[in-house]
Every structure is written in structure tokens, then in C-alpha cells.
Design an enzyme around this catalytic site. Structure first.
Site, PDB file in Angstrom:
ATOM      1  CB  CYS A 198      -7.265   3.205   3.811  1.00  0.00           C
ATOM      2  SG  CYS A 198      -7.910   2.413   5.297  1.00  0.00           S
ATOM      3  CG  ASN A 251      -9.158  -2.006   2.505  1.00  0.00           C
ATOM      4  OD1 ASN A 251      -8.450  -2.969   2.756  1.00  0.00           O
ATOM      5  ND2 ASN A 251      -9.090  -0.874   3.194  1.00  0.00           N
ATOM      6  CD  GLU A 252      -9.459  -2.127   7.219  1.00  0.00           C
ATOM      7  OE1 GLU A 252      -9.438  -1.043   7.800  1.00  0.00           O
ATOM      8  OE2 GLU A 252      -8.722  -3.076   7.536  1.00  0.00           O
ATOM      9  CD  GLU A 265      -2.803   1.330   2.349  1.00  0.00           C
ATOM     10  OE1 GLU A 265      -2.686   0.635   3.367  1.00  0.00           O
ATOM     11  OE2 GLU A 265      -3.790   2.051   2.100  1.00  0.00           O
TER      12      GLU A 265
HETATM   13  O1  AHR Z   1      -2.263  -1.461   6.688  1.00  0.00           O
HETATM   14  C1  AHR Z   1      -2.636  -0.169   7.035  1.00  0.00           C
HETATM   15  C2  AHR Z   1      -4.136   0.047   6.986  1.00  0.00           C
HETATM   16  O2  AHR Z   1      -4.773  -0.790   7.879  1.00  0.00           O
HETATM   17  C3  AHR Z   1      -4.795  -0.285   5.682  1.00  0.00           C
HETATM   18  O3  AHR Z   1      -4.745   0.754   4.791  1.00  0.00           O
HETATM   19  C4  AHR Z   1      -6.200  -0.537   6.061  1.00  0.00           C
HETATM   20  O4  AHR Z   1      -6.822  -1.445   5.207  1.00  0.00           O
HETATM   21  C5  AHR Z   1      -6.101  -1.015   7.486  1.00  0.00           C
HETATM   22  O5  AHR Z   1      -6.926  -0.301   8.308  1.00  0.00           O
END
Ligand code: AHR
Length: 862
Positions: free
Chosen positions: A467, A594-595, A265
Site C-alpha cells: 500500500c 498494487n492490488e 514494505e
Molecule cells: O502486506 C501488507 C499489506 O497487505 C500490503 O501493503 C498491501 O498490499 C496488502 O493489503
């Protein structure tokens, strides 16, 4: 977890004197008081107290939170003010509450048992006013729920109301007399504090289950806070142990061959200024105060740029830009030659002696006069480290290239562009790349970081987030189409971690990197909803792509699959081929979401995307999402939706303590094998000490054991630039000249390099069978069918060594020479690396697990 339940009985027996006394003479009913304490301004969520006589109240836990408000942006905005609890005619409990003192919105959630709460909703009922002290009742005659509230809008002269049958659609807001309100909130002293809330009569069993829930959580909290820091006392008299490890291939099962991958990321400057090898910061002059939500005045088009010298002016212009996606450029007005435009790089520009650097620039001679530009790499004192010149003759935008050889090495050079004659010149996309990128790719990756990632031998790479994939609000959702094609045509964007994404590292580069490493690409696309904390979808809610735009949104995802896998004659495959990759990239996995906050907005959009991919590309494995935790509403609801839709795999995320990993080794043992498979897409224990790394190694033995249901896993986050971290811990830290893998990295690398596709049942038996010892020692055995190698992993998180006898059965002939890797050291320290040696093995052999260690034995078989 199963153990936890039985332990709960124990807890109740030992510590629950009052509770067990009552069970002898148990009341039929009791009272609960539901409130949110104002001590914390509503940040503690929904709390309960109970009483048998409505006079003396006992809090449940010191302040045990049963429901937490999701509304608003990260942190301070998430509040629960004036909760109101009500049981409907169907016995379901409804809770409504105010979210703050300003928004015309109330919150609603429903529960069967007062413990598990379904997803929250936030109906916007009060345009132009706030919504205070909501209350809910039931109108039996009309079979409707009635919600009323007060608002400063009417300054207390009237109240407001809506009705609903289902808490999904509401009638329009009407005013009602204040006297029509129930006004049934009460003030009660709990733990010496006067609190306001609602009293309800419930069956005693309800109180009992609330108390049990709190006790269980307290007990779990105690277990999960266990850490090796307390080992000196916990294991004060512990002597070295003996163990037998027996491995028997009779019980082998097939497991995923993609268990270990990486999650990349762009967080912590992982891309620009990190893995992406570009050395010029803000090369397109597109930094924007909005990247940092206006918090940094210097963060604008001139960031990292300055003028060195006099008789010259440096301006930012936007008239006739290089590309509509790249609106800003530099205008240099030179009255008398001498001054130069300087770029400071990302914390300086690191150069290696003798290395070649590709310089490129777009120039437009606005004054119509040809110009020579001197390009210099200098240190702070102006000392020269390399230079070149460029003759520019175009009055329209034109790209010029040159190569600079570094005369000496330096960690923090800067780049200077010095026009050699007076006049006005426009400059954009000023770039400097080392020629030595990973695999020598143009527009490539920093070789040392990319090599460390490659060394893990990841079977897949998840990108671009996290995120970053779903973004901070709808406008910030990562759109893959903005990240391909010529660099000057890509659309830069704010990174939700508070900086800037140039998109130089875009989808083409991600796919190329995967291919270079032999890893499967796993792009993650937003499920039509942004980050659960973005709160930019109106009145503190996350929102979603408007349904009228969803067809196009879905089409963009289908286009991605065509871009990756279509032949060069297809519309999108052609673009890939033109970019330099005629062969398909062989995309097999795609993450959707994503979550996310799992609610109706999510479900509607996710289902639409999932069904469209399944219909057009049934061969693609879609990976759904089940929220940011290992339990809770998003997890439960996410699993429910994925199971109902038949999604092949879901992405789980959890960042946990060392104690959590030690005490949850059966987490996947109990998973239903008929349900979706699991991608553990983000996990880590909170820290970079050997204790953290060993807890991860221990847990990974359980991932291997459950490799029939856990198909993939990736530690997160991967990269972090020193001085620019938004998240700790990370797997690999770096600065401009060094890469610093953590001890957690070596655990991932040992697993990645020693994974198998067959799990072979094994048992470990300790000479002392106490549970607190057993749970700190673990093993797994796998076979790699490509090489035939048998790999045994042993983890010991105890302060004593364990003399271990390993016996192997049914595994074929084991060659005598094996490779042993051991990661060990001081449990509270960082920076250990594995030591590798050759050992002699056979059907039976002895091996010592050092105190606090992770051992991998790789054996050849015939
Ligand atoms: O890994 C860091 C963050 O943790 C990621 O962006 C998110 O998916 C999670 O909350």
C-alpha cells in the site's frame, strides 16, 4: 477447486433435502427479496431471501452476502443502505444503493446472474445534499435508465432524477415530484426481523443457483477453517503411515529460476527505525501531525527530541531552511551553557562496545558566532557511553561529521548535543549511523536484518510496497524521484501505515541492496491510482491522477527506467552515476499497481502506463495487478484487462487460512498457460505457528510444480518492529538489538536456498489413500541446473510420522552423501528452526517424514 464442485453435489444430496424435493416438483418461478439488513447498519452487503408464494420467506444462508460496498475508507465507511434491484431489458441486473446518510452519491453495480457483480461506480449526482433510497427503472420509449432518489435537501418536498444509457455518463440532476417515484420497496420479515427491500420474480433456476452458491461457500468456509488444532480428534486413531515417493526426470519441465523473492514494505517500522540503520528518530524535524491523521498531539517536529537542562530554549523554525523539502529545523537558544538537545532514538539507541558510529549534523550559527558542540551518547542517568566535539564556524548551513566510539554496549542510549557557549544555533539532519552497516554501505542498512534477508537467497526484491506504493490518496502516492539524491533534499512523507517516511531508505538504497544480495530489483509504482481504501479522490472514492497530469506521471516512470538502466550520459543515468553507481542497475521488472480497485479509472491509467513502457522499453517485464484477493471482482476484472492487453505477468495477493492452503493445492494447476504469468506478490497464512509455516511449505510445493506459470512469489510482510506493528503475522520480528525470524522465515529460507530451474515430476503414494490424509502430505522435486543438484521437498501436516521410500529414476548418478534439513516440532508452537544433517542416499533410499514436518533433501548428481 475441481474437487469442491463435485463435493457441492454431495452437499446438495446430503443436506439439501428441501432442494432435492423441489427438484421433483420444481416451480417455474419464485420470488427473491433483495435487501441489506439494518441490524448491521448496512455493513453486511446485499442479502437475498426467496419465496415460492411471496408470503413465507427463506433467507439464503444465515445472511449470505452477495455484494459488498467498496465505497469509502477502510472499515466502517463501507456500507450498503437501501439497495434497489432491477432487471433491465437486456436481462442484466442493476443494483443501486445509498452509501451513507451524507454523500450526494449513489452506487451502481451490474450482474448477469445476481452472483458475480461487475465493478461498482459512484456517480456524484447531488452537490450539497445526500442521496437516499435510490431506485432505478427503464424508460422504453427513450431507451434510458431512470434513477430517482430522495434527499434531505428538499426535506421530502421533491425527489431528484438523472437518466443514463450506460451507467457511465448521466444527464444532469433535475427535481421531480415525489409522486413520480415508484416507491416499490417492501417490508418483509426474514428470520424474524423486518427488513426493507425489493421483491423480484425470477426463474426457479435463479433461486437454485443462489442457494447453490451459498452452499458452496458454506462448504468452502468449512474446509478453509480446517486447522491442525482439531487433529487430535480428526486423526484420533491414526497410526504411522508408509509412503513411496517416485521421482522421474523423464517428465522434467523448465520452471522459473526466480520463484522465491522478498517483498519489502515500509510497514511496522520496517524502514525508519528498522532496516534503515539511522539511529536518530526525526532527524530532519519533519514529523507532522498529519502522519498520524492528527490523532497524536506529540507527533510533530519535536517528536523524539527534548531539551535537557535550563537556561536554554528549543524551538522549531522554518525561516531559511536547509532545503525546501526539509522545511523544519531546530533552533537552540542558549543563555548559559549546560543544556543539551536530546534525541531518544527509536525506542532508544543501541550501541555495541567498541563499535564506531558516524555522526553528522547541519549547523548554522544564526548569531554569527562560532561554537563548539559537545556530542554525547548517554543513558537515562546521564552516564557517558561515547562522545565527540564539533567546532562549528559557519553562519550558513554547513555539514559537520565526526566519529564516536562506543565505550560500552547499551540497548537504549540517547544522543545529546550540548553547545559549549551561549548564543543561538540552528541544527538540522542530525544523524548517527553504525559504521558496521550491511556491506559497510554509507547511509546503509542494519546488518543483522539485511543478512537474514540475504540468507533467504531472494532472487528479487519487491519494494517499496504494498500500500505504501500507491498511498493513501493522490498526494500520498510514492514518488521515486523524491527519494533519491542528497538526504537533506529528499522529500519526507506520511506513511499510510500511520507514521513517517524520512525517505533515507530511497530508491538508490533499494537498488543497491538488491545488487548486494544478487537479487533483481522489482520496484512497484502506483498505476496512477491510490489505495482502494483511500477515498480521498472526492466523495469517498479513490480517484486517480487527473488525466491532464498523466503524461508527466508516465514520463516519471520512463525516467525511472532510464535512471536504473541508462548510461551515465543520459539525463537520469547521470544522477545515478553521481550518486555512486556509474554502472546500470539492470532493471528487468517493474510492477504497475498494487492490488488496486479494478475499475475504469484504473484501466485508463494502467493501459496508458503499460503501453508507454512497452513502446519505449520492450525488454522490461511489466507486472500488472489483479486486486487483493484470490477471487472476486478485482481478481476477475484485473485478469481480464491484463489478458486483453497482453501484460506479461500479474501480481496476485492473498492472505489465507491454513485450511485454504491445504485445500487449494490445485489453484495454479488449472491456470491457462497462454495467459499472463503470475507473480504471487503477497501471501501468507494467518499466523506464525508451525501449522502456518507448514501450510505455506505445502503450498509452495504447488508453486514449484506450477513454476512454468508462477514466475515469482514473495511472503508478506517481511519485517516488523516489536511494539510498532500494524500487521501480523510478519516474517521477521525485531527490536533494537535482536532479530527474531519466525518459523515461516525458515520455510522461505529453505525454499530460497533450495530452489531449482527444472521441475521433475514426482508422485507420493500413501499407504492409506483417504483424501483427508493425502491433502496434508505433499512433495516436489527440482533440479538446480547450475549445480546439477537434485532437491526433494517433503511436507507432512499429519500427527504421525511417515516412513518413506524414495526412488529416483533418470536423474543421473546420485552421490551417496546428501544434506537433509528438517523443520518439525509442536504444530501449535512457534520458533522451530531446521535441523541439518548428512544422510546417505542413492537411487532408492528410505527416509522418515516426522509428524508435522518439512524435509528438504539436497542431493549431488553426476
Ligand atoms: O502486506 C501488507 C499489506 O497487505 C500490503 O501493503 C498491501 O498490499 C496488502 O493489503
Amino acid at each position: 477447486m475441481r474437487k469442491l464442485l463435485s463435493l457441492l453435489w454431495l452437499v446438495a444430496l446430503i443436506s439439501g433435502q428441501a432442494l432435492s424435493a423441489k427438484s421433483v416438483n420444481e416451480p417455474d418461478s419464485a420470488y427473491i427479496f433483495a435487501y441489506s439488513t439494518q441490524k448491521s447498519n448496512g455493513h453486511s452487503g446485499l442479502l437475498y431471501a426467496w419465496s415460492s408464494n411471496r408470503k413465507n420467506w427463506n433467507s439464503i444462508g444465515p445472511e449470505f452476502r452477495f455484494l459488498f460496498s467498496d465505497y469509502g475508507r477502510w472499515g466502517a465507511e463501507k456500507r450498503m443502505v437501501s439497495p434497489y434491484l432491477f432487471q433491465g431489458p437486456d436481462n442484466l441486473w442493476h443494483c443501486v444503493w445509498s452509501l451513507n446518510e451524507k454523500d450526494g452519491v449513489f452506487a451502481h453495480a451490474v450482474s448477469k446472474d445476481l452472483i458475480y457483480w461487475k465493478p461498482q461506480t459512484y456517480p456524484e449526482v447531488m452537490k450539497g445534499g445526500n442521496c437516499l433510497q435510490p431506485e432505478v427503472s427503464y424508460d422504453r420509449a427513450h431507451a434510458l435508465y431512470v434513477i430517482t432518489w430522495l434527499s434531505e435537501k428538499s426535506q421530502g418536498t421533491e425527489a431528484y432524477t438523472v437518466t443514463t444509457k450506460d451507467f457511465k455518463t448521466y444527464t444532469s440532476t433535475k427535481s421531480v415530484p415525489v409522486a413520480a417515484r415508484l416507491n416499490s420497496r417492501e417490508k418483509i420479515f426474514v428470520n424474524g426481523n423486518e427488513e426493507t427491500g425489493v421483491v423480484r420474480k425470477v426463474a426457479w433456476s435463479t433461486v437454485e443457483s443462489l442457494l447453490n452458491k451459498q452452499k458452496l461457500e458454506a462448504y468452502r468456509g468449512k474446509l478453509f477453517s480446517e486447522s491442525p488444532k482439531d487433529d487430535a480428534t480428526r486423526f484420533a486413531n491414526l497410526k504411522p503411515l508408509e509412503a513411496t515417493v517416485s521421482v522421474n526426470s523423464a517428465d522434467a519441465k523448465k520452471i522459473s529460476d526466480k520463484l522465491v523473492g522478498v517483498f519489502f514494505e515500509d510497514i511496522n517500522y520496517a524502514a525508519d527505525g528498522g532496516l534503515y540503520a539511522e539511529l536518530i528518530q526525526n532527524r530532519g524535524f519533519e514529523y507532522n501531525p498529519g502522519d498520524k491523521e492528527g490523532r497524536d498531539k506529540s507527533w510533530n517536529s519535536t517528536k523524539a527530541w527534548s531539551l535537557n537542562g535550563t537556561k536554554a530554549e528549543f524551538l522549531i523554525d522554518t525561516i531559511s531552511p536547509l532545503h525546501v523539502n526539509n522545511k523544519h529545523f531546530a533552533l537552540l537558544k542558549i543563555t548559559e551553557p549546560g543544556a543539551g538537545l536530546v534525541n531518544e532514538g527509536f525506542d532508544g539507541i543501541a550501541l555495541n562496545e567498541g563499535d564506531k558510529y558516524d555522526f553528522s549534523i547541519f549547523v548554522r550559527n544564526s548569531d554569527g558566532r562560532a561554537k563548539k558542540l559537545l556530542i554525547r551518547l548517554v543513558n537515562a542517568k546521564g552516564e557517558l557511553f561515547g562522545e565527540t566535539t564539533i567546532a562549528t564556524n559557519s553562519t550558513t548551513w554547513k555539514k559537520y561529521n565526526a566519529v564516536i566510539v562506543a565505550k560500552k554496549g547499551i540497548a537504549d542510549a540517547r544522543l545529546e548535543i550540548v553547545p559549549q557557549s551561549a548564543g543561538t544555533v540552528a541544527l538540522d539532519m542530525i544523524s548517527l549511523f553504525p559504521q558496521k552497516t550491511f556491506n559497510g554501505r554509507k547511509n546503509g542498512l542494519r546488518a543483522d536484518l539485511a543478512q537474514l534477508i540475504t540468507d533467504i537467497h531472494p532472487r528479487f526484491v519487491r519494494f517499496p510496497g504494498g500500500c505504501v506504493s500507491h498511498g493513501d490518496g493522490l498526494g500520498n502516492i510514492y514518488r521515486w524521484k523524491n527519494t533519491i539524491g542528497p538526504l537533506e533534499a529528499r522529500k519526507p512523507m506520511r506513511n499510510l501505515w500511520g507514521y513517517h517516511q524520512s525517505m533515507g531508505l530511497g530508491y538508490y538504497e533499494y537498488f543497491q541492496f538488491c545488487e548486494d544480495m544478487g537479487a533483481a530489483p522489482l520496484p512497484v509504482i502506483a498505476a496512477g491510482v491510490p489505495c482502494q481504501n483511500s477515498a480521498t479522490g472526492g466523495a469517498g472514492q479513490q480517484g486517480g491522477v487527473p488525466m491532464c497530469e498523466m503524461d508527466q506521471y508516465v514520463q516519471d516512470i520512463l525516467d525511472l527506467i532510464e535512471w536504473a538502466n541508462g548510461d551515465a550520459k543520459t539525463k537520469w543515468g547521470k544522477l545515478r552515476a553521481e550518486a555512486g553507481h556509474p554502472k546500470p542497475f539492470n532493471l528487468k521488472y517493474i510492477g504497475i499497481g498494487n492490488e488496486d480497485l479494478i475499475n475504469d479509472i484504473f484501466e485508463e491509467r494502467f493501459s496508458m502506463i503499460y503501453k508507454a513502457i512497452k513502446a519505449k522499453y520492450p525488454e522490461i517485464t511489466v507486472i500488472g495487478t489483479v486486486g487483493p484477493n484470490s477471487e472476486g471482482t478485482d481478481y476477475t476484472e484485473g485478469w481480464e484487462i491484463a489478458s486483453r492487453l497482453g501484460v506479461p505477468m500479474v501480481d496476485e495477493h492473498y492472505y489465507q487460512s491454513v485450511g485454504w492452503f491445504i485445500n487449494n493445492q490445485d489453484f495454479y494447476d488449472k491456470y491457462d498457460r497462454s495467459k499472463p504469468k503470475v507473480y504471487l506478490g503477497e501471501y501468507a497464512s494467518w499466523g506464525s505457528t508451525l501449522a502456518n509455516a507448514l501450510s505455506e511449505a505445502l503450498y509452495m510445493t504447488t508453486l514449484e510444480r506450477n513454476g512454468d506459470v508462477v514466475s515469482m512469489s514473495s511472503y508478506a510482510p517481511l519485517l516488523a518492529k516489536e511494539g510498532h506493528t500494524q500487521w501480523n503475522p510478519d516474517m521477521i520480528y525485531f527490536n533494537n538489538t535482536e532479530a527474531k525470524p519466525t518459523v515461516n522465515y525458515y520455510v522461505q529460507k529453505l525454499y530460497g536456498q533450495n530452489s531449482g530451474d527444472q521441475f521433475i515430476n514426482g508422485k507420493i503414494k500413501l499407504s492409506d489413500s483417504k483424501e483427508e490424509l493425502a491433502k496434508r502430505v505433499s512433495m516436489s522435486a527440482v533440479r538446480d541446473s547450475k549445480t546439477g543438484d537434485l532437491i526433494v521437498k517433503l511436507v507432512n501436516i499429519l500427527p504421525v510420522e511417515i516412513n518413506t521410500k524414495v526412488s529416483l529414476e533418470g536423474v543421473g548418478t546420485v552421490l551417496s552423501s546428501a544434506v537433509k534439513s528438517v523443520l518439525t516440532g509442536n504444530i501449535n508452537e512457534k520458533n522451530q528452526k531446521p535441523e541439518i544433517s548428512t544422510i546417505t542416499v542413492g537411487k532408492e533410499f528410505n527416509c522418515t517424514m516426522p509428524a508435522y514436518s518439512f524435509t528438504v533433501i539436497r542431493m549431488k548428481t553426476k
